[in-house]
Design a protein around this motif. Structure first.
Motif, short mmCIF file in Angstrom:
data_model
loop_
_atom_site.label_atom_id
_atom_site.label_comp_id
_atom_site.label_asym_id
_atom_site.label_seq_id
_atom_site.Cartn_x
_atom_site.Cartn_y
_atom_site.Cartn_z
N THR A 8 0.81 -1.22 0.00
CA THR A 8 0.00 0.00 0.00
C THR A 8 0.84 1.27 0.00
OG1 THR A 8 -0.13 0.01 2.42
CG2 THR A 8 -1.86 -1.17 1.24
N ALA A 9 2.11 1.13 -0.38
CA ALA A 9 3.03 2.27 -0.34
C ALA A 9 2.52 3.47 -1.14
CB ALA A 9 4.41 1.86 -0.84
N GLY A 10 1.73 3.19 -2.20
CA GLY A 10 1.28 4.30 -3.05
C GLY A 10 -0.03 4.95 -2.64
N LEU A 11 -0.61 4.47 -1.55
CA LEU A 11 -1.89 5.05 -1.12
C LEU A 11 -1.67 6.21 -0.15
CD1 LEU A 11 -4.13 1.90 -0.41
CD2 LEU A 11 -3.86 3.19 -2.54
N THR A 12 -2.57 7.17 -0.20
CA THR A 12 -2.52 8.24 0.79
C THR A 12 -3.03 7.67 2.11
OG1 THR A 12 -4.79 8.94 0.41
CG2 THR A 12 -3.10 9.92 -1.01
N PRO A 13 -2.70 8.31 3.22
CA PRO A 13 -3.19 7.84 4.53
C PRO A 13 -4.72 7.76 4.54
CG PRO A 13 -1.46 9.46 4.85
CD PRO A 13 -1.73 9.43 3.38
N THR A 14 -5.37 8.69 3.89
CA THR A 14 -6.83 8.67 3.84
C THR A 14 -7.34 7.44 3.08
OG1 THR A 14 -6.81 11.08 3.78
CG2 THR A 14 -8.86 10.00 3.16
N GLN A 15 -6.71 7.17 1.96
CA GLN A 15 -7.11 6.00 1.17
C GLN A 15 -6.87 4.71 1.94
OE1 GLN A 15 -4.67 6.76 -2.31
NE2 GLN A 15 -6.46 7.28 -3.55
N LEU A 16 -5.74 4.70 2.66
CA LEU A 16 -5.41 3.51 3.43
C LEU A 16 -6.42 3.26 4.53
CD1 LEU A 16 -3.38 1.24 3.83
CD2 LEU A 16 -1.98 2.80 5.20
N ASP A 17 -6.81 4.31 5.23
CA ASP A 17 -7.83 4.17 6.27
C ASP A 17 -9.13 3.67 5.69
OD1 ASP A 17 -6.20 5.02 8.25
OD2 ASP A 17 -7.04 7.04 8.44
N ALA A 18 -9.50 4.26 4.55
CA ALA A 18 -10.76 3.87 3.92
C ALA A 18 -10.72 2.41 3.49
CB ALA A 18 -11.04 4.77 2.71
N LEU A 19 -9.56 1.97 3.00
CA LEU A 19 -9.42 0.58 2.57
C LEU A 19 -9.57 -0.36 3.77
CD1 LEU A 19 -8.82 -1.45 0.32
CD2 LEU A 19 -6.38 -1.09 0.73
N HIS A 20 -8.88 -0.02 4.86
CA HIS A 20 -9.01 -0.82 6.07
C HIS A 20 -10.46 -0.91 6.51
CE1 HIS A 20 -5.33 -2.36 7.83
NE2 HIS A 20 -4.67 -1.30 7.44
N GLU A 21 -11.13 0.22 6.51
CA GLU A 21 -12.51 0.24 6.98
C GLU A 21 -13.41 -0.61 6.09
OE1 GLU A 21 -14.22 4.18 7.60
OE2 GLU A 21 -16.20 3.33 7.15
N ALA A 22 -13.27 -0.43 4.78
CA ALA A 22 -14.14 -1.16 3.86
C ALA A 22 -13.88 -2.67 3.93
CB ALA A 22 -13.94 -0.65 2.44
N LEU A 23 -12.61 -3.06 3.93
CA LEU A 23 -12.31 -4.49 3.99
C LEU A 23 -12.72 -5.08 5.33
CD1 LEU A 23 -8.87 -4.88 2.14
CD2 LEU A 23 -11.19 -5.14 1.24
N GLY A 24 -12.59 -4.29 6.39
CA GLY A 24 -13.04 -4.75 7.70
C GLY A 24 -14.53 -5.05 7.70
N HIS A 25 -15.31 -4.16 7.10
CA HIS A 25 -16.75 -4.39 6.99
C HIS A 25 -17.04 -5.65 6.20
CE1 HIS A 25 -19.21 -0.98 8.54
NE2 HIS A 25 -18.02 -0.42 8.60
N LEU A 26 -16.38 -5.76 5.04
CA LEU A 26 -16.63 -6.93 4.19
C LEU A 26 -16.26 -8.21 4.92
CD1 LEU A 26 -15.42 -5.84 0.63
CD2 LEU A 26 -17.75 -5.91 1.56
N ALA A 27 -15.13 -8.20 5.61
CA ALA A 27 -14.69 -9.39 6.32
C ALA A 27 -15.73 -9.79 7.36
CB ALA A 27 -13.33 -9.14 6.98
N ALA A 28 -16.22 -8.82 8.10
CA ALA A 28 -17.21 -9.10 9.14
C ALA A 28 -18.47 -9.68 8.51
CB ALA A 28 -17.54 -7.83 9.92
#
Lengths: 145, 145
Positions: free
Chosen positions: A119-139
DNA sequence: TATTGTTATACTCTATAACTATA
DNA sequence: TATAGTTATAGAGTATAACAATA
């Protein structure tokens, strides 16, 4: 007319990026003589979500016979111990050894390093959003927190 | 001390969610007698990014021998045609037939339906953010747009 | 000789089915 | 008879290596 590209669908991107992530994670685990599913099993034991081999198989969504070979390998490495349940001698209760715990910690560190690399190329905002979205999907899809 | 869980790393979640996405996509393709890699090949042809089997293999990151069997299957279905390159008779140029185009469209629709199903629990904002983040990752890791 | 595609073979991963021990 | 675990076997998917045709 439909000009959506297959390659821009989430299904395709999750599939391909997931395969890349798994390949790279496998490469990082290879020096430890482990595969992703071995580490998944260690993680189940650490969470305390299951202990008998059959319960572990159900939780991981794999065949019971696969748990046998994963556990064989981990036991031979000293990462887990098999204990017969005295109350029902058919059941094998798997427990993490200290060595197994240390191994899981190392593998988790490897996964974190991989995350940073991927994820080196993602902005911190994008990274947070990715974590959040994948966390929801995983749950939603019954994956562990 | 490190109390990050393996299961909350992006590597783990991308890997597991990617496997789920691929399994479900496979299930939707089964009635068409196709696997995800067949559709990936159709998609390469539609994009015009490669036509010779060897170039396709490089682009898809698979062995040339696998492209042979994917192309055999697609040719038998009437989805692609093999044409010898007159300028270099060693090369087989693959082209999409109308039937192949139609098939790709159907499979893309299936992928979109799957997207809807997989992401039903996300807010529109989360969904946008997920698209954006995965799009960035795909581009960085050399996957098609 | 080098390259493209093909065929033959082998390997990895995992499931299913048969079997053993215990309940 | 039913269940937990194990072993044996088989299938899917894919790679590597040997081969044929063309350059």
């Amino acid at each position: 007319m439909n000009d959506v590209k297959l390659t821009s669908t989430l299904a395709f991107r999750l599939g391909t990026l997931g395969a890349i992530a798994t390949d790279r994670f496998s490469a990082r685990l290879a020096p430890h003589d482990l595969k992703p599913k071995h580490v998944g099993l260690l993680s189940v034991l650490a969470s305390g979500a299951a202990a008998s081999q059959l319960d572990i198989a159900k939780l991981m969504g794999v065949a019971p016979s696969l748990v046998v070979s994963l556990a064989d390998h981990l036991e031979a490495m000293g990462a887990v111990r098999r204990l017969r349940d005295p109350a029902d001698r058919r059941r094998q209760t798997l427990t993490l050894t200290d060595e197994g715990s240390a191994l899981l910690t190392e593998c988790t560190t490897a996964a974190c390093e991989l995350d940073t690399e991927l994820t080196a190329g993602l902005t911190p905002t994008q990274l947070d959003a990715l974590h959040e979205a994948l966390g929801h999907l995983a749950a939603e899809h019954g994956l562990p927190a």
